[in-house]
Write a protein that holds these residues in place. Structure first.
Motif, PDB file in Angstrom:
ATOM      1  N   THR A  89       5.341   2.169 -14.235  1.00 16.97           N
ATOM      2  CA  THR A  89       4.852   0.821 -13.924  1.00 16.97           C
ATOM      3  C   THR A  89       3.939   0.271 -15.013  1.00 16.97           C
ATOM      4  O   THR A  89       3.456  -0.852 -14.912  1.00 16.97           O
ATOM      5  N   GLU A  90       3.723   1.082 -16.036  1.00 20.82           N
ATOM      6  CA  GLU A  90       2.793   0.677 -17.090  1.00 20.82           C
ATOM      7  C   GLU A  90       3.277  -0.584 -17.809  1.00 20.82           C
ATOM      8  O   GLU A  90       2.501  -1.510 -18.065  1.00 20.82           O
ATOM      9  N   SER A  91       4.569  -0.612 -18.107  1.00 22.47           N
ATOM     10  CA  SER A  91       5.115  -1.712 -18.912  1.00 22.47           C
ATOM     11  C   SER A  91       5.014  -3.058 -18.200  1.00 22.47           C
ATOM     12  O   SER A  91       4.964  -4.104 -18.848  1.00 22.47           O
ATOM     13  N   VAL A  92       5.008  -3.062 -16.857  1.00 24.48           N
ATOM     14  CA  VAL A  92       4.929  -4.338 -16.151  1.00 24.48           C
ATOM     15  C   VAL A  92       3.486  -4.738 -15.852  1.00 24.48           C
ATOM     16  O   VAL A  92       3.237  -5.793 -15.261  1.00 24.48           O
ATOM     17  N   GLY A  93       2.541  -3.871 -16.237  1.00 18.63           N
ATOM     18  CA  GLY A  93       1.131  -4.230 -16.061  1.00 18.63           C
ATOM     19  C   GLY A  93       0.643  -4.173 -14.632  1.00 18.63           C
ATOM     20  O   GLY A  93      -0.226  -4.954 -14.230  1.00 18.63           O
ATOM     21  N   LEU A  94       1.189  -3.250 -13.827  1.00 20.47           N
ATOM     22  CA  LEU A  94       0.745  -3.122 -12.428  1.00 20.47           C
ATOM     23  C   LEU A  94      -0.733  -2.755 -12.356  1.00 20.47           C
ATOM     24  O   LEU A  94      -1.208  -1.870 -13.058  1.00 20.47           O
ATOM     25  N   GLN A  95      -1.470  -3.475 -11.477  1.00 14.68           N
ATOM     26  CA  GLN A  95      -2.879  -3.162 -11.209  1.00 14.68           C
ATOM     27  C   GLN A  95      -2.944  -2.184 -10.044  1.00 14.68           C
ATOM     28  O   GLN A  95      -2.293  -2.399  -9.023  1.00 14.68           O
ATOM     29  N   TRP A  96      -3.777  -1.156 -10.165  1.00 15.65           N
ATOM     30  CA  TRP A  96      -3.917  -0.165  -9.079  1.00 15.65           C
ATOM     31  C   TRP A  96      -5.290  -0.297  -8.431  1.00 15.65           C
ATOM     32  O   TRP A  96      -6.304  -0.282  -9.108  1.00 15.65           O
ATOM     33  N   HIS A  97      -5.299  -0.381  -7.087  1.00 17.01           N
ATOM     34  CA  HIS A  97      -6.552  -0.302  -6.328  1.00 17.01           C
ATOM     35  C   HIS A  97      -6.491   1.011  -5.553  1.00 17.01           C
ATOM     36  O   HIS A  97      -5.702   1.136  -4.615  1.00 17.01           O
ATOM     37  N   VAL A  98      -7.340   1.978  -5.941  1.00 17.50           N
ATOM     38  CA  VAL A  98      -7.124   3.344  -5.461  1.00 17.50           C
ATOM     39  C   VAL A  98      -8.303   3.896  -4.662  1.00 17.50           C
ATOM     40  O   VAL A  98      -9.453   3.504  -4.856  1.00 17.50           O
ATOM     41  N   ASP A  99      -7.986   4.829  -3.757  1.00 15.37           N
ATOM     42  CA  ASP A  99      -9.028   5.531  -3.006  1.00 15.37           C
ATOM     43  C   ASP A  99      -9.624   6.613  -3.924  1.00 15.37           C
ATOM     44  O   ASP A  99      -9.061   6.908  -4.995  1.00 15.37           O
ATOM     45  N   PRO A 100     -10.746   7.247  -3.522  1.00 12.03           N
ATOM     46  CA  PRO A 100     -11.402   8.209  -4.414  1.00 12.03           C
ATOM     47  C   PRO A 100     -10.496   9.368  -4.859  1.00 12.03           C
ATOM     48  O   PRO A 100     -10.556   9.789  -6.022  1.00 12.03           O
ATOM     49  N   VAL A 101      -9.637   9.867  -3.953  1.00 17.09           N
ATOM     50  CA  VAL A 101      -8.794  11.015  -4.337  1.00 17.09           C
ATOM     51  C   VAL A 101      -7.745  10.597  -5.377  1.00 17.09           C
ATOM     52  O   VAL A 101      -7.527  11.289  -6.378  1.00 17.09           O
ATOM     53  N   SER A 102      -7.105   9.471  -5.162  1.00 17.21           N
ATOM     54  CA  SER A 102      -6.147   8.976  -6.169  1.00 17.21           C
ATOM     55  C   SER A 102      -6.864   8.740  -7.490  1.00 17.21           C
ATOM     56  O   SER A 102      -6.293   8.958  -8.569  1.00 17.21           O
ATOM     57  N   ASN A 103      -8.087   8.275  -7.386  1.00 16.48           N
ATOM     58  CA  ASN A 103      -8.872   7.985  -8.590  1.00 16.48           C
ATOM     59  C   ASN A 103      -9.079   9.256  -9.424  1.00 16.48           C
ATOM     60  O   ASN A 103      -9.057   9.209 -10.657  1.00 16.48           O
ATOM     61  N   THR A 108       0.823  -1.208   0.000  1.00 11.74           N
ATOM     62  CA  THR A 108       0.000   0.000   0.000  1.00 11.74           C
ATOM     63  C   THR A 108       0.856   1.257   0.000  1.00 11.74           C
ATOM     64  O   THR A 108       1.731   1.429   0.856  1.00 11.74           O
ATOM     65  N   LEU A 109       0.571   2.105  -0.968  1.00 15.28           N
ATOM     66  CA  LEU A 109       1.247   3.393  -1.117  1.00 15.28           C
ATOM     67  C   LEU A 109       0.367   4.471  -0.499  1.00 15.28           C
ATOM     68  O   LEU A 109      -0.836   4.542  -0.772  1.00 15.28           O
ATOM     69  N   LEU A 110       0.970   5.324   0.336  1.00 16.27           N
ATOM     70  CA  LEU A 110       0.257   6.467   0.914  1.00 16.27           C
ATOM     71  C   LEU A 110       0.941   7.731   0.396  1.00 16.27           C
ATOM     72  O   LEU A 110       2.170   7.841   0.469  1.00 16.27           O
ATOM     73  N   VAL A 111       0.156   8.669  -0.131  1.00 19.69           N
ATOM     74  CA  VAL A 111       0.754   9.862  -0.760  1.00 19.69           C
ATOM     75  C   VAL A 111       0.145  11.120  -0.156  1.00 19.69           C
ATOM     76  O   VAL A 111      -1.080  11.217  -0.012  1.00 19.69           O
ATOM     77  N   HIS A 112       0.996  12.084   0.199  1.00 19.30           N
ATOM     78  CA  HIS A 112       0.507  13.371   0.706  1.00 19.30           C
ATOM     79  C   HIS A 112      -0.270  14.071  -0.411  1.00 19.30           C
ATOM     80  O   HIS A 112       0.147  14.083  -1.564  1.00 19.30           O
ATOM     81  N   GLU A 113      -1.383  14.685  -0.018  1.00 21.72           N
ATOM     82  CA  GLU A 113      -2.289  15.270  -1.030  1.00 21.72           C
ATOM     83  C   GLU A 113      -1.616  16.346  -1.882  1.00 21.72           C
ATOM     84  O   GLU A 113      -1.949  16.529  -3.037  1.00 21.72           O
ATOM     85  N   LYS A 114      -0.599  17.031  -1.318  1.00 20.96           N
ATOM     86  CA  LYS A 114       0.043  18.111  -2.074  1.00 20.96           C
ATOM     87  C   LYS A 114       0.884  17.605  -3.242  1.00 20.96           C
ATOM     88  O   LYS A 114       1.165  18.368  -4.168  1.00 20.96           O
ATOM     89  N   VAL A 115       1.367  16.355  -3.158  1.00 20.48           N
ATOM     90  CA  VAL A 115       2.224  15.857  -4.252  1.00 20.48           C
ATOM     91  C   VAL A 115       1.538  14.796  -5.108  1.00 20.48           C
ATOM     92  O   VAL A 115       2.124  14.321  -6.089  1.00 20.48           O
ATOM     93  N   ALA A 116       0.305  14.444  -4.748  1.00 24.17           N
ATOM     94  CA  ALA A 116      -0.363  13.345  -5.461  1.00 24.17           C
ATOM     95  C   ALA A 116      -0.435  13.609  -6.968  1.00 24.17           C
ATOM     96  O   ALA A 116      -0.146  12.712  -7.781  1.00 24.17           O
ATOM     97  N   SER A 117      -0.777  14.828  -7.343  1.00 26.39           N
ATOM     98  CA  SER A 117      -1.003  15.088  -8.779  1.00 26.39           C
ATOM     99  C   SER A 117       0.288  15.097  -9.590  1.00 26.39           C
ATOM    100  O   SER A 117       0.273  14.860 -10.798  1.00 26.39           O
ATOM    101  N   THR A 118       1.428  15.370  -8.977  1.00 32.19           N
ATOM    102  CA  THR A 118       2.694  15.265  -9.727  1.00 32.19           C
ATOM    103  C   THR A 118       3.279  13.862  -9.607  1.00 32.19           C
ATOM    104  O   THR A 118       3.740  13.278 -10.589  1.00 32.19           O
TER     105      THR A 118
END
Lengths: 418, 418
Positions: free
Chosen positions: B280-294, B261-271
């Motif tokens: 991580t696209e090339s390795v096909g990582l699946q993301w399960h995200v909270d509404p803000v990350s979404n 589980t990755l936790l990200v401060h809201e101020k840097v999430a968008s960058t």
């Protein structure tokens, strides 16, 4: 959960205790020491109330209970002063939390430290002695832990007053919780809750230890029995051996580091045993002896043949098993078979034999020319103990402040990856 | 005994193993190192036989077993070379037995030393990986212990050949015993025998760990799950954070120190999140995200809302939970609630926040600006590991040679008594 549930209010109390564990981890030593000293003062100041409650517990105790049980339950001004003094001694000890056990810089530049941290929530299950409450609390508190205490119902009134003094002194949220429900099912239910309790410490008779061991899902530190031996070698200084054996058996027979079985080299049996017998006659020591010792001591009072079961019995009383052995090997074999891995001693002037004994005997403490009675947190310089561990995981021997913590890894990087 | 009994022959075998533990305690490091190197040679020399047996095990494996399971069971020349190299590395490590942890002279003149001693008989219960056999044996042997090994029945043919090579190399009496009876009742019966086994180490899935925990009467060292977090702070170097998180999640997702589980401060999430996503696209990582990350990642492939259960799931796979938090406090609360006390990391340029994170997060290893993947016996300089402990008793993190011993008290006197 095995069908046993905790009452919702009680579960909330334990959750509050667990939340408190987080702030305890970073409490300063000064603050902890000041609180321990305040508690010592409160105990002495309120000793009349504590003694009144204790009198109530003693009045309720059935007359059929053995004197030793009644004695363990009894407090008096002197014992309360001892409890207070013990609190002040724990306050004076160094704080183990944050102690750096090891530090190094790895080839990749990672700075690695192993730093002592508290265990978390300690569940202490004990029997009648009310002074265990402040002793166990002070060690847990000083080492940054919180503690859940469950004593025997016999001491409930005394415990209630002590819990109240602790609560007043320590403020909110209190870093301890005294369990006032004396139903055994409550203990069973708590022992399933590894989500709430990090470690359980049972302290009491074999039935209690066995119950906790069979029921607990979290790790335990066991304060098990001490079936201690002393081997008197043919190269022993006989007078020293008499003094050591007498002390180990007689000075306080009811404790776990007291001697239960004496092993004597056949060459010194006829000189040593009568001398020892003479020093123990006045205290009325009972002897359970093997056939060879019986030859030496025959006709004397309080000497009877030992049964096979005796070699495996922790008397905690003025009874001594005695066996004559052919040599060190036979002594080692006897200890390997019957010892409880607590404390064992050899008396000899021969260093080679002493080192072999210390290497080969698998016990928490192995003595050369000294009494087994020294296996004790105070005596060995730990300042106190939550008990004496006979298991091999985590700690062997006295459980002091440091033993209520474990090192964890703190690693500083600059972006290192694998 | 709970009605489960060991066959008399098998019980005798274990008693012989236990007797062997006594002589192992004093074996010289040179002797142990020579035997470990001999075993490495034997493995390489006989690799064709090992591989033939392994092919037999693989042929018997149902096609329905997942690829990862098949992979763990599979040996090849390279993996055998790795097993041999690991044996040589353990041979090169310092012997912990006899290490003096502390020594002092007490006021009464008693000379006190705390000296590391082996645990005794270690019972290792593991699943399919046959290389665990030599790895666990070498660590137990080098630290003066004997080991009882019980692997999964899938690897029985491979295990038989490896046990035979070990037996030939080590001679009589062998300091190990491979359990060839794959009935689960045998494990249950062994877990009751605290008279024969000093400590049990389960290594495998949650069902195995849970079974051992509920059944064992002796202490265990648990190799439990790793639900590891990394918190990317608003003061993080974003490129460093991308590199660390990518490594922790992707480099080897199937191991316990991998990120879940990755936790990200809201101020840097968008960058930060889009940059990480791109790597991580090339390795096909699946993301399960909270509404803000979404909000940040919406419309991208393989991004789906996280369920409450996800935060509590150790995937051991290319799946990442992602949650945006308001601040360090919210990150700490999340980790307190869902963490498994294994490995946790913060990425930040702010030392004050890093220290607070390291102090308050209660885990075996806490990283500042580094990947959680370093929680490993080799990486942290222990030379190997029997597993990674998430319990707080005895050891937190990798279980190396030293952690397979405990200090005991050796006391020399001149007749001291209490």
């Amino acid at each position: 959960m095995s069908g046993k549930l905790l009452a919702p209010d009680f579960e909330s109390d334990i959750r509050r205790l667990r939340a408190c564990a987080r702030s305890q981890r970073s409490l300063s030593a000064d603050r902890k020491n000041a609180k321990l000293r305040e508690l010592a003062e409160a105990l002495v100041r309120e000793s009349a109330r504590v003694l009144a409650a204790n009198a109530e517990d003693l009045a309720r105790l059935p007359a059929t209970q053995p004197a030793a049980f009644r004695d363990r339950l009894t407090l008096n001004e002197q014992r309360i002063a001892g409890m207070a003094e013990s609190l002040r001694q724990v306050a004076a000890l160094p704080d183990p939390v944050g102690e750096i056990v090891e530090q190094k810089i790895l080839a990749n530049g990672l700075k690695v430290r192993r730093v002592r941290a508290p265990l978390g929530v300690i569940f202490m299950v004990f029997e009648s002695r009310p002074n265990v409450i402040t002793e166990a609390f002070s060690l847990a508190y000083k080492s940054g832990n919180v503690i859940l205490l469950r004593g025997g119902s016999e001491s409930r009134a005394t415990a209630d007053v002590i819990y109240e003094l602790m609560q007043k002194t320590l403020g909110e949220p209190p870093p301890f919780l005294g369990v006032r429900d004396y139903d055994r099912d409550v203990v069973a239910a708590l022992l399933q809750r590894k989500d709430l309790i990090d470690i359980t410490v049972p302290r009491g008779g074999e039935a209690l230890i066995d119950f906790v061991q069979r029921t607990a899902l979290m790790p335990i530190i066991k304060n098990d029995r001490g079936l201690c031996h002393t081997y008197v070698d043919d190269e022993a200084d006989v007078d020293m051996a008499v003094k050591i054996v007498h002390n180990a058996k007689v000075q306080r027979p009811g404790v776990c580091n007291a001697l239960e079985t004496l092993l004597v080299h056949e060459k010194v049996a006829s000189t040593f045993l009568p001398k020892l017998y003479a020093t123990t006659e006045s205290v009325g020591l009972q002897w359970h002896v093997d056939p060879v010792s019986n030859q030496v001591l025959k006709g004397l009072a309080r000497v009877q043949p030992a049964s096979e079961k005796d070699w495996d019995t922790e008397y905690l009383d003025l009874i001594l098993n005695c066996r004559v052995v052919k040599n060190l090997d036979e002594a080692l074999q006897h200890i390997e078979r019957y010892g409880s891995k607590h404390s064992e001693a050899i008396v000899t002037a021969n260093e080679t034999k002493a080192r072999r004994f210390q290497d080969e005997v698998d016990a928490a403490a192995v003595y050369w020319n000294a009494s087994t009675r020294f296996t004790d947190g105070f005596e060995l310089g730990l300042g106190g103990e939550l008990g004496v561990s006979t298991q091999k995981l985590h700690v062997r021997g006295p459980v002091g402040l440091r033993e209520l913590t474990t090192p964890r890894w703190i690693v500083d990087g600059r972006g290192q990856i694998r």
